[in-house]
Enzyme design. Structure first.
Site, PDB file in Angstrom:
ATOM      1  N   ARG A 130     -32.721  94.252 -38.272  1.00 58.83           N
ATOM      2  CA  ARG A 130     -31.612  95.130 -38.171  1.00 58.83           C
ATOM      3  C   ARG A 130     -30.859  95.147 -36.535  1.00 58.83           C
ATOM      4  NH1 ARG A 130     -35.990  98.370 -40.490  1.00 58.83           N
ATOM      5  NH2 ARG A 130     -35.512  98.785 -42.486  1.00 58.83           N
ATOM      6  N   LYS A 152     -16.298  91.191 -32.669  1.00 58.90           N
ATOM      7  CA  LYS A 152     -16.094  91.091 -34.124  1.00 58.90           C
ATOM      8  C   LYS A 152     -16.965  89.800 -34.649  1.00 58.90           C
ATOM      9  CE  LYS A 152     -11.552  92.976 -34.518  1.00 58.90           C
ATOM     10  NZ  LYS A 152     -10.321  92.478 -35.112  1.00 58.90           N
ATOM     11  N   GLU A 194      -3.655  80.516 -28.566  1.00 55.26           N
ATOM     12  CA  GLU A 194      -4.108  81.822 -28.205  1.00 55.26           C
ATOM     13  C   GLU A 194      -4.262  82.301 -26.673  1.00 55.26           C
ATOM     14  OE1 GLU A 194      -5.081  84.102 -30.332  1.00 55.26           O
ATOM     15  OE2 GLU A 194      -5.743  82.863 -32.392  1.00 55.26           O
ATOM     16  N   LYS A 235      -8.565  90.175 -22.622  1.00 51.83           N
ATOM     17  CA  LYS A 235      -9.196  90.395 -23.737  1.00 51.83           C
ATOM     18  C   LYS A 235     -10.108  91.598 -23.508  1.00 51.83           C
ATOM     19  CE  LYS A 235     -11.047  89.745 -28.125  1.00 51.83           C
ATOM     20  NZ  LYS A 235     -11.120  88.633 -29.009  1.00 51.83           N
ATOM     21  N   GLU A 245     -10.557  98.832 -32.688  1.00 54.44           N
ATOM     22  CA  GLU A 245      -9.247  98.432 -33.152  1.00 54.44           C
ATOM     23  C   GLU A 245      -8.489  99.810 -33.772  1.00 54.44           C
ATOM     24  OE1 GLU A 245      -8.266  94.405 -34.494  1.00 54.44           O
ATOM     25  OE2 GLU A 245      -6.701  95.345 -35.516  1.00 54.44           O
ATOM     26  N   ARG A 249      -5.981  97.567 -29.471  1.00 51.00           N
ATOM     27  CA  ARG A 249      -6.547  96.302 -29.790  1.00 51.00           C
ATOM     28  C   ARG A 249      -5.557  95.342 -30.633  1.00 51.00           C
ATOM     29  NH1 ARG A 249     -12.885  94.563 -30.253  1.00 51.00           N
ATOM     30  NH2 ARG A 249     -12.401  92.232 -30.834  1.00 51.00           N
ATOM     31  N   ASN A 253      -3.100  90.874 -32.275  1.00 47.73           N
ATOM     32  CA  ASN A 253      -2.845  90.319 -33.443  1.00 47.73           C
ATOM     33  C   ASN A 253      -1.252  89.692 -33.509  1.00 47.73           C
ATOM     34  OD1 ASN A 253      -5.266  91.006 -34.472  1.00 47.73           O
ATOM     35  ND2 ASN A 253      -4.520  92.955 -35.474  1.00 47.73           N
ATOM     36  N   HIS A 256      -0.234  87.210 -35.743  1.00 49.13           N
ATOM     37  CA  HIS A 256      -1.042  86.949 -37.014  1.00 49.13           C
ATOM     38  C   HIS A 256      -0.549  87.390 -38.209  1.00 49.13           C
ATOM     39  CE1 HIS A 256      -3.521  86.030 -33.422  1.00 49.13           C
ATOM     40  NE2 HIS A 256      -4.798  86.069 -34.184  1.00 49.13           N
ATOM     41  N   HIS A 260      -1.293  84.669 -40.634  1.00 47.91           N
ATOM     42  CA  HIS A 260      -2.292  84.774 -41.834  1.00 47.91           C
ATOM     43  C   HIS A 260      -1.634  84.445 -43.160  1.00 47.91           C
ATOM     44  CE1 HIS A 260      -5.597  87.302 -39.511  1.00 47.91           C
ATOM     45  NE2 HIS A 260      -5.647  86.119 -39.238  1.00 47.91           N
ATOM     46  N   HIS A 274      -5.977  77.662 -37.443  1.00 49.79           N
ATOM     47  CA  HIS A 274      -5.525  79.037 -37.255  1.00 49.79           C
ATOM     48  C   HIS A 274      -4.462  79.116 -36.202  1.00 49.79           C
ATOM     49  CE1 HIS A 274      -6.244  83.289 -36.568  1.00 49.79           C
ATOM     50  NE2 HIS A 274      -6.713  83.088 -35.506  1.00 49.79           N
TER      51      HIS A 274
HETATM   52  P1  NAD Z   1     -14.380  76.013 -35.212  1.00 54.62           P
HETATM   53  O1  NAD Z   1     -15.622  76.777 -34.691  1.00 54.62           O
HETATM   54  O2  NAD Z   1     -14.371  75.330 -36.742  1.00 54.62           O
HETATM   55  O3  NAD Z   1     -14.354  74.761 -34.389  1.00 54.62           O
HETATM   56  C1  NAD Z   1     -13.315  73.643 -34.650  1.00 54.62           C
HETATM   57  C2  NAD Z   1     -14.135  72.436 -34.819  1.00 54.62           C
HETATM   58  O4  NAD Z   1     -14.235  71.797 -33.660  1.00 54.62           O
HETATM   59  C3  NAD Z   1     -15.315  72.348 -35.809  1.00 54.62           C
HETATM   60  O5  NAD Z   1     -15.223  71.140 -36.312  1.00 54.62           O
HETATM   61  C4  NAD Z   1     -16.304  72.243 -34.618  1.00 54.62           C
HETATM   62  O6  NAD Z   1     -17.504  71.156 -35.040  1.00 54.62           O
HETATM   63  C5  NAD Z   1     -15.677  71.369 -33.602  1.00 54.62           C
HETATM   64  N1  NAD Z   1     -16.191  71.545 -31.925  1.00 54.62           N
HETATM   65  C6  NAD Z   1     -16.336  72.587 -31.621  1.00 54.62           C
HETATM   66  N2  NAD Z   1     -16.945  72.607 -30.225  1.00 54.62           N
HETATM   67  C7  NAD Z   1     -16.716  71.264 -30.129  1.00 54.62           C
HETATM   68  C8  NAD Z   1     -16.649  70.500 -28.802  1.00 54.62           C
HETATM   69  N3  NAD Z   1     -17.011  71.144 -27.740  1.00 54.62           N
HETATM   70  N4  NAD Z   1     -16.578  68.938 -29.017  1.00 54.62           N
HETATM   71  C9  NAD Z   1     -16.092  68.831 -30.055  1.00 54.62           C
HETATM   72  N5  NAD Z   1     -16.083  69.478 -31.325  1.00 54.62           N
HETATM   73  C10 NAD Z   1     -16.271  70.681 -31.253  1.00 54.62           C
HETATM   74  O7  NAD Z   1     -13.209  76.821 -35.054  1.00 54.62           O
HETATM   75  P2  NAD Z   1     -12.617  77.536 -33.955  1.00 54.62           P
HETATM   76  O8  NAD Z   1     -11.044  77.171 -33.911  1.00 54.62           O
HETATM   77  O9  NAD Z   1     -13.305  77.477 -32.748  1.00 54.62           O
HETATM   78  O10 NAD Z   1     -12.572  79.103 -34.533  1.00 54.62           O
HETATM   79  C11 NAD Z   1     -12.041  79.520 -35.886  1.00 54.62           C
HETATM   80  C12 NAD Z   1     -12.623  80.495 -36.288  1.00 54.62           C
HETATM   81  O11 NAD Z   1     -12.825  81.515 -35.243  1.00 54.62           O
HETATM   82  C13 NAD Z   1     -12.141  81.213 -37.431  1.00 54.62           C
HETATM   83  O12 NAD Z   1     -13.043  81.487 -38.584  1.00 54.62           O
HETATM   84  C14 NAD Z   1     -11.579  82.567 -36.999  1.00 54.62           C
HETATM   85  O13 NAD Z   1     -11.628  83.428 -38.084  1.00 54.62           O
HETATM   86  C15 NAD Z   1     -12.398  82.973 -35.917  1.00 54.62           C
HETATM   87  N6  NAD Z   1     -11.836  84.035 -34.931  1.00 54.62           N
HETATM   88  C16 NAD Z   1     -12.807  84.840 -34.746  1.00 54.62           C
HETATM   89  C17 NAD Z   1     -12.248  85.833 -33.659  1.00 54.62           C
HETATM   90  C18 NAD Z   1     -13.375  87.293 -33.582  1.00 54.62           C
HETATM   91  O14 NAD Z   1     -12.652  87.811 -32.490  1.00 54.62           O
HETATM   92  N7  NAD Z   1     -14.287  87.113 -33.878  1.00 54.62           N
HETATM   93  C19 NAD Z   1     -10.990  85.799 -33.082  1.00 54.62           C
HETATM   94  C20 NAD Z   1     -10.473  84.567 -33.407  1.00 54.62           C
HETATM   95  C21 NAD Z   1     -10.695  83.596 -34.324  1.00 54.62           C
END
Ligand code: NAD
Length: 375
Positions: A130, A152, A194, A235, A245, A249, A253, A256, A260, A274
Site C-alpha cells: 500500500r 507521476k 526537454e 519543474k 496538473e 503544470r 506539456n 506534447h 504525442h 519521445h
Molecule cells: P528509457 O528509460 O527507455 O532510457 C532510454 C534508453 O537509454 C534505454 O535503453 C536505457 O537502457 C538506456 N540508458 C539509460 N541510462 C543509460 C546510461 N546512463 N547509459 C547508457 N544507457 C542508458 O527512456 P527515457 O528517455 O529516459 O524516458 C522515457 C520515458 O519517460 C517514457 O516512458 C516517458 O513516458 C517517461 N516520462 C515520464 C515523465 C514523468 O513525469 N513521469 C516525464 C517525461 C517522460
C-alpha cells in the site's frame, strides 16, 4: 563508469510539497554517496534497486557498492530495457520480486535508470504494501530534468501511454551527471529537447544561455550540472504550485500535443524517440503561434534553428519512414486530448520564455496548419 569527483559542491533543489518535501541533489559523481544519503533519511532501511539490463551493465555495481558502504543491504530487480517494460506484466513481476525479497514497508525502492524505470519502479513503490518510499537515481538526461521529479508514475495500457498509474513522490532524487557519460548520443539529444523546453516555457535568458553553451552541456563540463539544475528548479516550482496538473503544470506539456500524435504515428518505435517528437512538437507550437499572430516569426525560426543545431529533428519530414497525413494526426490528437465542441487546449507562446495555456484552439485551424506543414 562514474567519472572522478570534482571539488564543486552539489546543487540542491527542494520540491516544496507540504508534508512530502524532498531534495533533488545534482552533481558529478554523486552515486558514490547514495548509501550515505539514504541512510541519513531512513536509518536501518533495506533497499531494492530496480533497473534495466543496459543500465545494470554500466552502473548497477557502483550503486550496490554505494549502498553497501553505508551498511545498506540491497536486492536487485532487473527488467529488459525500453518502453515495452512499462507494461502490466512487468509491473506484476517487479511487485512480486519486491515482495519475495521481503522488502517491507519501512524499506526503500531505488529506481536506477531512465524514465521507463522511474515510472515503473515508482508505480510499483506506490502499490506494494500500500505504498513504500522510493528514491530516484535518474540515468538519462530526460529523467534527470523531467521524469524523476514531480511524482507521476505509471505504465502503458493497450489504449495508450501512461494510462495506468499514480501520483507518488520520491523521498529523494540523486542526479549524478557523470552517469550521462555512457548515454548514446541520440538518447542524450532527445533529453536535451526537454532542457530547451524549460527556456521556451518561461526563461528566455536560459534559452539564450543554451544557444551559447549547449555543446558544453553535451561535453559534460559543469555547464551540464547548471542546465540540469535550472531545469529541475523550474519543474520543482511548477510541481509545488500544481502537483495534480489542475493548472499551470500543463505548461510542461509544451510541444506534447503535436509530439504525442507524432510518436503514436511512428508506432512509439525507435523511428522517433519521445524527446525527438517533443522537439518537432515545440517547433510546430511556435510556428502555429507565429501563424496566429501571437509571437514574432523570428522567435519561431530561432527555436527551430537551435534545436536543429543540437542535432534534433525539427520537421515532420525529418521522421524516417511513412509520413502521416493531417487527418490522421488530428485523429491521434483527439485520442490524446479531449476535443470539446471542436476546440482543443494547446500550449502556445507569445515569444521565447512566454508560453501560455490556450484553452480554445480550433481543431480546424490546427488541421489546415498541419496540412501546410506536410505539403
Ligand atoms: P528509457 O528509460 O527507455 O532510457 C532510454 C534508453 O537509454 C534505454 O535503453 C536505457 O537502457 C538506456 N540508458 C539509460 N541510462 C543509460 C546510461 N546512463 N547509459 C547508457 N544507457 C542508458 O527512456 P527515457 O528517455 O529516459 O524516458 C522515457 C520515458 O519517460 C517514457 O516512458 C516517458 O513516458 C517517461 N516520462 C515520464 C515523465 C514523468 O513525469 N513521469 C516525464 C517525461 C517522460
Amino acid at each position: 563508469m562514474t567519472a572522478p569527483l570534482r571539488t564543486t559542491d552539489p546543487v540542491v533543489v527542494e520540491v516544496a510539497l507540504a508534508g512530502r518535501a524532498y531534495e533533488i541533489v545534482i552533481g558529478r559523481g554523486l552515486l558514490a554517496g547514495l548509501g550515505q544519503r539514504v541512510a541519513a533519511l531512513r536509518p536501518g532501511a533495506r533497499a531494492a534497486i530496480v533497473t534495466d539490463q543496459v543500465v545494470a551493465e554500466s552502473h548497477l555495481a557502483a550503486a550496490q557498492a554505494a549502498l553497501a558502504a553505508a551498511g545498506i543491504e540491497s536486492n536487485c530487480v532487473i527488467v529488459p530495457a525500453g518502453e515495452t517494460s512499462k507494461s502490466y506484466s512487468m509491473f506484476e513481476r517487479v511487485c512480486e520480486e519486491l515482495i519475495a525479497a521481503r522488502i517491507e514497508r519501512g524499506d526503500l525502492v531505488v529506481a536506477l535508470g531512465g524514465g521507463v524505470i522511474g515510472d515503473l519502479a515508482g508505480f510499483a513503490a506506490s502499490a506494494v504494501r500500500r505504498g513504500m518510499d522510493f528514491v530516484q537515481v535518474p540515468t538519462t538526461l530526460l529523467a534527470q530534468v523531467d521524469s524523476s521529479v514531480g511524482g507521476k508514475t505509471g505504465i502503458n495500457s493497450g489504449h495508450g501511454k501512461n494510462l495506468v498509474g499514480a501520483f507518488h513522490q520520491p523521498i529523494l532524487v540523486i542526479a549524478d551527471t557523470a552517469l550521462l557519460d555512457t548515454l548514446p548520443p541520440r538518447i542524450m539529444r532527445a533529453g536535451y529537447a526537454e532542457v530547451a523546453k524549460y527556456g521556451l516555457i518561461a526563461d528566455a535568458d536560459f534559452f539564450a544561455w543554451l544557444e551559447a553553451n549547449w555543446r558544453e552541456v553535451f561535453a559534460g563540463t559543469p555547464a551540464r550540472e547548471h542546465a540540469v539544475a535550472v531545469s529541475c528548479r523550474m519543474k520543482a516550482q511548477i510541481v509545488a504550485r500544481d502537483e495534480r496538473e489542475t493548472g499551470d503544470r500543463a505548461l510542461l506539456n509544451l510541444g506534447h500535443t503535436f509530439g504525442h500524435a507524432l510518436e503514436a504515428a511512428a508506432g512509439f518505435s525507435d523511428r522517433l524517440y519521445h524527446g525527438e517528437a517533443i522537439s518537432i512538437g515545440m517547433v510546430l507550437a511556435f510556428a502555429f503561434s507565429a501563424r496566429s499572430g501571437l509571437c514574432a516569426p523570428a522567435d519561431a525560426e530561432r527555436v527551430a534553428r537551435h534545436l536543429a543545431a543540437a542535432g534534433l529533428p525539427t520537421r515532420i519530414s525529418d521522421i524516417p519512414g511513412d509520413r502521416p497525413d493531417a487527418d490522421r494526426l488530428i485523429e491521434l490528437i483527439g485520442q490524446d486530448k479531449k476535443v470539446r465542441r471542436g476546440k482543443l487546449t494547446f500550449i502556445l507562446a507569445r515569444g521565447i520564455g512566454k508560453s501560455f495555456i490556450a484553452p480554445d484552439i480550433d481543431v480546424a485551424a490546427i488541421r489546415s496548419f498541419l496540412a501546410e506543414n506536410l505539403s
